[in-house]
Scaffold this active site. Structure first.
Site, PDB file in Angstrom:
ATOM      1  N   ARG A  17      -2.494  -2.154  -3.452  1.00 58.21           N
ATOM      2  CA  ARG A  17      -3.733  -1.450  -3.146  1.00 58.21           C
ATOM      3  C   ARG A  17      -3.736  -0.144  -3.924  1.00 58.21           C
ATOM      4  O   ARG A  17      -2.793   0.644  -3.841  1.00 58.21           O
ATOM      5  CB  ARG A  17      -3.790  -1.148  -1.652  1.00 58.21           C
ATOM      6  CG  ARG A  17      -5.032  -0.411  -1.353  1.00 58.21           C
ATOM      7  CD  ARG A  17      -5.190  -0.041   0.071  1.00 58.21           C
ATOM      8  NE  ARG A  17      -6.520   0.562   0.188  1.00 58.21           N
ATOM      9  CZ  ARG A  17      -6.966   1.144   1.254  1.00 58.21           C
ATOM     10  NH1 ARG A  17      -6.237   1.187   2.329  1.00 58.21           N
ATOM     11  NH2 ARG A  17      -8.162   1.652   1.266  1.00 58.21           N
ATOM     12  N   ASN A  48       0.871  -1.170   0.000  1.00 54.47           N
ATOM     13  CA  ASN A  48       0.000   0.000   0.000  1.00 54.47           C
ATOM     14  C   ASN A  48       0.908   1.220   0.000  1.00 54.47           C
ATOM     15  O   ASN A  48       1.425   1.615   1.036  1.00 54.47           O
ATOM     16  CB  ASN A  48      -0.901  -0.034   1.235  1.00 54.47           C
ATOM     17  CG  ASN A  48      -1.859   1.136   1.282  1.00 54.47           C
ATOM     18  OD1 ASN A  48      -1.809   2.034   0.434  1.00 54.47           O
ATOM     19  ND2 ASN A  48      -2.730   1.135   2.270  1.00 54.47           N
ATOM     20  N   GLU A  93      -8.301  -6.085   4.388  1.00 53.60           N
ATOM     21  CA  GLU A  93      -8.102  -5.709   2.987  1.00 53.60           C
ATOM     22  C   GLU A  93      -6.892  -6.412   2.387  1.00 53.60           C
ATOM     23  O   GLU A  93      -6.903  -6.809   1.233  1.00 53.60           O
ATOM     24  CB  GLU A  93      -7.958  -4.185   2.877  1.00 53.60           C
ATOM     25  CG  GLU A  93      -9.286  -3.477   3.113  1.00 53.60           C
ATOM     26  CD  GLU A  93      -9.143  -2.020   3.519  1.00 53.60           C
ATOM     27  OE1 GLU A  93      -8.537  -1.752   4.586  1.00 53.60           O
ATOM     28  OE2 GLU A  93      -9.622  -1.150   2.778  1.00 53.60           O
ATOM     29  N   HIS A 108     -13.395   2.077  -0.383  1.00 49.69           N
ATOM     30  CA  HIS A 108     -13.460   0.967   0.580  1.00 49.69           C
ATOM     31  C   HIS A 108     -14.052  -0.294  -0.043  1.00 49.69           C
ATOM     32  O   HIS A 108     -14.607  -1.141   0.647  1.00 49.69           O
ATOM     33  CB  HIS A 108     -14.300   1.332   1.820  1.00 49.69           C
ATOM     34  CG  HIS A 108     -13.676   2.383   2.673  1.00 49.69           C
ATOM     35  ND1 HIS A 108     -14.361   3.497   3.092  1.00 49.69           N
ATOM     36  CD2 HIS A 108     -12.434   2.503   3.193  1.00 49.69           C
ATOM     37  CE1 HIS A 108     -13.566   4.256   3.828  1.00 49.69           C
ATOM     38  NE2 HIS A 108     -12.382   3.672   3.910  1.00 49.69           N
ATOM     39  N   ARG A 125     -13.652  14.531   8.270  1.00 46.79           N
ATOM     40  CA  ARG A 125     -14.380  14.974   7.063  1.00 46.79           C
ATOM     41  C   ARG A 125     -15.841  15.250   7.400  1.00 46.79           C
ATOM     42  O   ARG A 125     -16.449  14.525   8.176  1.00 46.79           O
ATOM     43  CB  ARG A 125     -14.324  13.905   5.975  1.00 46.79           C
ATOM     44  CG  ARG A 125     -12.945  13.754   5.369  1.00 46.79           C
ATOM     45  CD  ARG A 125     -12.882  12.568   4.429  1.00 46.79           C
ATOM     46  NE  ARG A 125     -11.778  11.699   4.805  1.00 46.79           N
ATOM     47  CZ  ARG A 125     -11.628  10.455   4.372  1.00 46.79           C
ATOM     48  NH1 ARG A 125     -12.507   9.914   3.554  1.00 46.79           N
ATOM     49  NH2 ARG A 125     -10.601   9.734   4.761  1.00 46.79           N
TER      50      ARG A 125
END
Ligand code: ADP
Length: 404
Positions: free
Chosen positions: A90, A7, A384, A179, A240
């Site tokens: 990823r 990643n 993941e 996601h 956020r």
């Protein structure tokens, strides 16, 4: 077969080496603060963990360091790079060019470059990671796993914004969602735990981490998702804002004279749980302060849960009913208080939590619904890396097959 999962972010590279036969993580780590002061390597194997500060001026050195430690005679878990069968990357944004994980070729990299305007912060460092990995591990198949591709099954009515059609056709402005790898993994796990075929189930996934995604999964396919063109849309998140009236943006600009970068910063880094609580973006700290009667922290938690609840209602309607509600990621896996607030008074949808079970299910897989609940409620730790490794293994094998 050993699969290396990468990643590659703007200032860090996370890596994990998985053994697919024994289904084990052999080693994992991160090279962090690349190009900054205090850059370091953190690494752990089944037996031990190390952390050391080392200068890491660029992604190139970061990768070299990661490979070196995997090969190290004291801390390493492999003797030669040829033991790595394939590398899975990823990758954040695949636009509408990628509907599934794919073997990386020059053409794939070109298409990924075309997606840069859609994820200017993420895609360049993902691509850099792929290029460095190709140089350091030549001849080893590399696979890209996109965070967006699971959601490519959304129908047009779900992914289009009601802007003039040109803006989609010319500029690709639409809902993409993120996601996806996590949602795909937990939906498969949920079906396995329910001992029912995925293609018979309607689910709502609540991926609640620093970023939040609510996803409507109809018989294994994502049919609506809360994140949008960017990861800013949806319920409230750590820093956020999530959904707001777009008119707020024009107001901030016109009335307060804020520039576009300040607005971007305000919505992405100063809002959400942090903005409301004034304390932190971390749910653990906010819950602690809320317990001590901090009003803003109580409000932050209430808003957070309320906004998730509204999405569940919306997606239950979109799906025409639900069989399973799944909680995952940092908050979903651990914060039983949030799960409890989200599920409260949803009995009319068939969602009934067992509070005792709920409080015990922390960071582990299990059911938290009561006996009268029509909907199964599950906690599933996301993985993941494992999903990326499984895709990578499959695609590397297929590509090998097609060469012979
Ligand atoms: P990311 O989106 O960065 O991958 P994670 O999925 O790891 O994030 O989720 C991180 C968040 O999970 C933290 O900010 C924190 O709010 C929350 N979290 C982690 N552990 C706990 C816990 N034990 N109790 C409550 N919240 C937790």
């Amino acid at each position: 077969m050993k699969i290396l999962v990468i990643n590659s972010g703007s200032s860090s590279i996370k890596f994990q080496l998985l053994d697919m036969e024994s289904d084990q993580v052999l080693a994992g780590g991160v090279v962090a603060k690349i190009g900054e002061e205090g850059s370091y390597l953190k690494y752990r194997t089944i037996g031990e963990g190390i952390r050391k500060e080392v200068p890491i001026p660029s992604h190139r050195e970061g990768f070299e360091l990661a490979i070196k430690v995997l090969l190290d005679k004291d801390h390493g878990v492999i003797k030669d790079i040829s033991e790595i069968s394939a590398v899975g990357h990823r990758t954040v944004h695949g636009g509408d060019a990628f509907t599934k994980s794919t073997l990386i070729t020059e053409e794939v990299i070109k298409k990924m470059e075309e997606c840069i305007p859609l994820a200017p912060l993420h895609n360049p460092s993902n691509i850099l990671g792929i290029q460095e990995a190709k140089k350091l591990l030549p001849g080893i198949p590399q696979v890209a796993v996109f965070d967006t591709s699971f959601h490519q099954t959304m129908p047009k009515k779900a992914y289009l914004y009601a802007l003039p059609c040109d803006y989609y056709q010319k500029y690709h402005i639409r809902k993409y969602g993120f996601h996806g790898t996590s949602c795909r993994y937990v939906s498969q796990r949920a079906a396995a735990m329910l001992k029912r075929p995925l293609d018979q189930l309607k689910m709502i996934i609540c991926h609640l981490g620093n970023g939040v995604t609510i996803d409507a999964v109809d018989r294994g396919k994502s049919v609506d998702t809360s994140m949008g063109l960017t990861p800013l849309e949806g319920p409230m998140m750590g820093t956020r804002s999530g959904d707001i009236d777009p008119g707020v943006v024009t107001f901030l600009s016109r009335e307060l004279g804020l520039g576009i970068d300040s607005i971007d910063n305000l919505l992405n880094t100063e809002s959400g749980l942090l903005g409301i609580s004034g304390v932190s973006n971390d749910v653990r700290e906010i819950l602690e302060q809320a317990d001590k009667d901090n009003d803003r922290c109580k409000l932050a938690i209430e808003m957070f849960a309320y906004r998730i609840k509204k999405y569940i209602g919306a997606y239950a309607a979109a799906l025409g009913g639900i069989d399973a509600l799944v909680f995952t990621a940092g908050i979903g896996e651990n914060a039983h208080q949030i799960r409890s607030m989200v599920c409260k008074d949803l009995g009319f949808l068939g969602i009934v939590l067992d509070e005792e079970r709920n409080q015990k299910m922390i960071g582990v897989e299990g059911f938290i619904n009561g006996p009268d609940s029509r909907v199964a409620i599950l906690v599933i730790p996301t993985d993941e890396e494992r999903m990326i490794a499984l895709d990578t293994l499959r695609i590397a094998r297929e590509s090998k097959g097609s060469h012979h």
